[in-house]
Each structure stands twice: as C-alpha cells, then as structure tokens.
Design a protein around this motif. Structure first.
Motif, PDB file in Angstrom:
ATOM      1  N   ALA A 193       0.819  -1.288   0.017  1.00 33.50           N
ATOM      2  CA  ALA A 193       0.068   0.108  -0.107  1.00 33.50           C
ATOM      3  C   ALA A 193       0.965   1.387  -0.022  1.00 33.50           C
ATOM      4  O   ALA A 193       2.099   1.180   0.318  1.00 33.50           O
ATOM      5  N   GLU A 194       0.268   2.136  -0.255  1.00 34.42           N
ATOM      6  CA  GLU A 194       1.192   3.761  -0.053  1.00 34.42           C
ATOM      7  C   GLU A 194       1.566   3.963   1.214  1.00 34.42           C
ATOM      8  O   GLU A 194       2.590   4.527   1.246  1.00 34.42           O
ATOM      9  N   THR A 195       0.954   3.444   2.282  1.00 31.54           N
ATOM     10  CA  THR A 195       1.385   3.529   3.616  1.00 31.54           C
ATOM     11  C   THR A 195       1.745   2.360   4.366  1.00 31.54           C
ATOM     12  O   THR A 195       0.947   1.566   4.367  1.00 31.54           O
ATOM     13  N   ARG A 264       5.351   6.852   3.959  1.00 31.79           N
ATOM     14  CA  ARG A 264       4.299   7.012   2.917  1.00 31.79           C
ATOM     15  C   ARG A 264       4.972   7.207   1.660  1.00 31.79           C
ATOM     16  O   ARG A 264       5.818   7.944   1.533  1.00 31.79           O
ATOM     17  N   HIS A 265       4.455   6.742   0.609  1.00 30.36           N
ATOM     18  CA  HIS A 265       5.040   6.809  -0.928  1.00 30.36           C
ATOM     19  C   HIS A 265       4.040   7.631  -1.739  1.00 30.36           C
ATOM     20  O   HIS A 265       2.766   7.223  -1.678  1.00 30.36           O
ATOM     21  N   ASP A 266       4.294   8.744  -2.399  1.00 28.65           N
ATOM     22  CA  ASP A 266       3.222   9.357  -3.169  1.00 28.65           C
ATOM     23  C   ASP A 266       3.578   8.999  -4.660  1.00 28.65           C
ATOM     24  O   ASP A 266       4.416   8.812  -5.482  1.00 28.65           O
ATOM     25  N   PRO A 267       2.316   8.292  -5.040  1.00 31.18           N
ATOM     26  CA  PRO A 267       2.382   7.585  -6.399  1.00 31.18           C
ATOM     27  C   PRO A 267       2.571   8.554  -7.720  1.00 31.18           C
ATOM     28  O   PRO A 267       2.753   8.103  -8.750  1.00 31.18           O
ATOM     29  N   ASP A 268       2.060   9.804  -7.275  1.00 33.33           N
ATOM     30  CA  ASP A 268       2.053  10.866  -8.343  1.00 33.33           C
ATOM     31  C   ASP A 268       3.381  11.378  -8.429  1.00 33.33           C
ATOM     32  O   ASP A 268       3.869  11.425  -9.895  1.00 33.33           O
ATOM     33  N   TRP A 272       9.063   9.768  -1.231  1.00 31.32           N
ATOM     34  CA  TRP A 272       8.860   9.117   0.010  1.00 31.32           C
ATOM     35  C   TRP A 272       9.128   9.977   1.231  1.00 31.32           C
ATOM     36  O   TRP A 272       9.852  10.905   1.380  1.00 31.32           O
ATOM     37  N   SER A 317       9.683   1.905  -5.936  1.00 30.75           N
ATOM     38  CA  SER A 317       8.397   2.320  -5.521  1.00 30.75           C
ATOM     39  C   SER A 317       7.790   0.899  -4.730  1.00 30.75           C
ATOM     40  O   SER A 317       8.453  -0.093  -5.024  1.00 30.75           O
ATOM     41  N   GLN A 319       5.341  -0.888  -5.679  1.00 34.84           N
ATOM     42  CA  GLN A 319       5.015  -1.951  -6.779  1.00 34.84           C
ATOM     43  C   GLN A 319       6.450  -2.585  -7.126  1.00 34.84           C
ATOM     44  O   GLN A 319       6.229  -3.940  -7.329  1.00 34.84           O
TER      45      GLN A 319
END
Length: 443
Positions: A193-195, A264-268, A272, A317, A319
């Motif tokens: 997940a993002e977090t 937390r990772h910002d996908p846009d 990090w 990332s 992913q």
C-alpha cells in the motif's frame, strides 16, 4: 499380357494421376467455412467446460473467506469475475488442441479428410482455417498475459483484501535490497500500500539526509545535532572555516540506519516520506560496498520527526518491491524485462530465473499454434479408429509437453541450461515436429 496385369497397370496409372493432382491453396470458401464452423462449435464447448471447472476450483478455494467475513455477494461475484482472465489464458491452448483433434477426428471418422485429400486438398490446407483460428487465439493469449491478467489479478487482490478484511499479499519480516545496492529495506509487515508501518532502511548518508537530519549552519538546533552525531569531533568540525563542507565530508557516503514508525509513498511524484523515527551512523571502518549493518556506531539512536526523499534519491516504489517478492511466474514479460535491465548488479542465479521465465512467457502463448500443428496429424492418423483414440492421444501430448516444458523451466532456473534454450526449446521443438508431421505424413 493377361487381363489381371492390364487391370493392375491401369489401376497404377490412375493412382499416379491421383497423386499428381495439383494442391489447392486458393480460397475454398464453402470448405473453409465448414471446417471453421465445426471447429468453433467444438472449441467453444471445450472452452466453456474448462472455464467452468476453473471457476468452480476458485469458488471452492476462496468462497469460505468471503462467507466468514460476511462479504456481499457483489464483492464475491466481482472477485471471481476478475479471476477469470487468468484462468482463460491457461485453458486456451488445451482447448485449442482438444478442439482441433476432436474436429479432425470426426472428419476422419466420416472419411471427409480422405475425400478432401483425394480432391487435391493437402492435409495442411485442410487445417488452414483452424490454423487461422489458432493465430487469433495466440494473439488473444498474448494480450491476456501482458495487459489484462496482471490488472485483473491486482483488482481481484484488492477486492479480496477489502471484502475479507485480510491482506493476501501481506509479507511479514520482509527484506528488500534496492537495484543499486544502496538500500536495504526491512519491513515488519509489507502490504504494497501507499503507507507502511515500522520500516527500517540501511543505507548511506547523502546530501538530502544530511540537510534534514543534521541541518545547515545557522539553523536552529544545528550545533546541538552536530555534537550529538560527532561527539569529540564536534568542536573541530564547528571551528572549521566551512562548517557545512566539513559536516558533508565527514558524513557523505558513511553508512547509516534510519527507522520510521510510518512511511508514505506518493504515487504521483514518487517521493517518500518517513515519520516519527530514529537514525544511527556507523564508523568508516565498517563500510562495505553494500548497505549492510555495521558494528561500531558513532552515536546512540537519535530521533527525527519527518524525513523526505525525492524519487531521484529513492527510485524504487512499493510496486517494485511487490514485484520483487512475487512469484516470477506471475510477472508479465514487460515487468521482467524492466527488472532485468534496472538491476545490473543482480546475482547470476537470480538473473537466470528471471530470464528463463521471460522466454518461457514469450513461448507459452504460441502453444496454441502448437496445438494445431500437433492436433491435425494426430487426429487424421487415427481416422479409422475413431475419435476416442485421438482424444487420448491429445491428452498424452498435453501431458508430455507440460512435463518437458516444466523440466526445462526448472533446469533453466537452476542455471543448468541456457535460459533462452530452456524457455523456448520445448514449444519450438513440438511446433517443428507438428509441421514435419503435417508436411511429410502421407498415411
């Protein structure tokens, strides 16, 4: 010359004339449509049967999780629908082979193949409509493997996680090494997940970390942080002509660990952010090429509130981390290609696994062609004995092909044989054998 000799000679001449009939390659619309129609009917039946069997297998395996969690029937239907493309890609080749053999066996039983060949239509030309259908199915299989199945599997996983309140892809005590060997990630629990929570990174000091954790001369708390980090060296560093340069020279490239209670990772943007953690530095005597834990610390764990890194500082990332822990056979060729080219330092044993799976995944969709090339000669060879022997032959061919392909896959992953050969050879060999049977089988 006797009457019997004359009759035999006349019969031989007629047979030679029949053998010299010109092969018909131009479109035979009525014949082609008849063969294609008969094949599609049987192929559709087989495809539907196999899809239902795979669907029942998924329901048997996963429905209890949805029932225990009290999930809605909409979530269950959406989940099983998202699983369908992954099942279809596996049943396409086997349905193609059985459908081809079923069709040609029926033609053989009714002596229709004999009639077509006697009219100058070769065995290969008889199966051309089925071969065209195989080309279409091969294209569909490639699209499923590369574009549809990965997205559907991701969707199915998200539905499962949300509906059952479980995380199928959650990994406990996960360790991940970045492709540039500069970071070792340690996750207490990784979900993709993002977090994420409770994450430790073993890495090296860089400018971004120095500016945020130590600060710059003149900023509040700078001198105090320098004394906490450098101890007895702090006075010398603070009295230097260029304090900033001295701090950077002392820390840049030195090993460090930092822990974060939340990441937390910002996908846009790919950035990090690390929150509410601690960090520790190590003596230069403990430095190695890779980011592994040292033995002598410069200072005790020091707290920080927030630490930010751009995508340039930490390019991986969630992913990428998820792809690294997934089974290699679940990855698309595009993802595997990207992993191979973005990880030049990958150990050869791991690279052999990825390369073998890559070429296997390229060859697998063409097993639909393999089904046609093997199905036609096997079915027509048994035209006098009925369709049952043809179907039994098809099952045996499937078993032999799968066994050989899996053996080569294991040998390639183990580095015993070349990955290109391991991935491509079984499918290519069976296709060549099928073509040879079609061209040279005159029985």
């Amino acid at each position: 010359m006797s009457i019997m000799e004359t009759a035999n000679q006349h019969h031989q001449l007629r047979y030679e004339d029949l053998a010299r009939l010109p092969r018909r390659w131009f479109p035979l619309w009525h014949l082609d449509w008849y063969i294609l129609r008969e094949f599609l009917v049987k192929y559709s039946i087989l495809l539907l049967v196999f899809i239902i069997l795979f669907l029942l297998g998924d329901i048997y395996s996963d429905i209890s999780d949805f029932l225990e969690a009290g999930a809605s029937w909409r979530d269950a239907i959406a989940y099983f629908a998202a699983k369908l493309p992954g099942n279809i890609r596996f049943v396409l080749p086997i349905s193609m082979l059985l459908g081809c053999m079923w069709t040609m066996a029926i033609f053989g039983k009714n002596m229709e193949v004999t009639a077509m060949r006697a009219s100058g239509v070769s065995l290969f030309r008889c199966g051309l409509p089925i071969l065209a259908a195989g080309a279409v199915v091969t294209f569909v299989n490639i699209c499923l493997n590369e574009f549809i199945v990965p997205q559907c599997e991701q969707t199915a996983g998200a539905i499962y996680d949300r509906a059952t309140q479980k995380r199928r892809n959650t990994q406990h005590m996960l360790a991940y090494r970045s492709s540039d060997l500069q970071r070792h990630w340690l996750f207490e629990t990784f979900s993709g997940a993002e977090t994420e929570n409770n994450v430790t990174i073993k890495t090296f000091w860089n400018e971004a970390a120095i500016e945020q954790l130590i600060g710059l001369p003149g900023t509040p708390g700078f001198e105090e942080r320098v004394r906490e980090v450098f101890g007895a060296k702090a006075d010398r560093i603070l009295s230097a002509r260029s304090v900033r340069k001295e701090v950077f020279d002392e820390l840049r490239g030195r090993k460090m660990d930092f822990y974060a209670a939340r990441v937390r990772h910002d996908p846009d943007t790919g950035d990090w952010s690390f929150y509410d953690g601690t960090f520790v530095s190590y003596d230069r005597d403990d430095e190695r090429v890779e980011a592994v834990r040292g033995t002598s610390t410069m200072h005790p764990d020091l707290k920080y509130r927030q630490l930010n890194f751009s995508a340039a500082d930490i390019p991986e990332s969630p992913q990428d981390i998820m792809n690294a822990i997934k089974e290699k056979d679940e990855l698309s060729t595009v993802v595997i290609w990207d992993i191979l080219h973005s990880n030049p330092g990958m150990p050869e044993k791991i690279r052999a696994i990825y390369r073998t799976v890559f070429f296997y995944r390229i060859a697998f969709p063409w097993s639909c062609f393999l089904a046609v090339f093997l199905g036609i000669p096997l079915a027509t060879k048994n035209e006098r004995t009925g369709s049952m022997l043809a179907i039994i032959s098809a099952v045996l061919v499937i078993v032999v092909y799968i066994v050989i392909a899996q053996v080569f896959l294991v040998l390639g992953k183990g580095g015993v044989i070349n990955p290109v050969f391991a991935g491509l050879a079984p499918t290519l060999a069976f296709i060549v054998y099928g073509v040879w049977r079609i061209v040279f089988d005159r029985n």
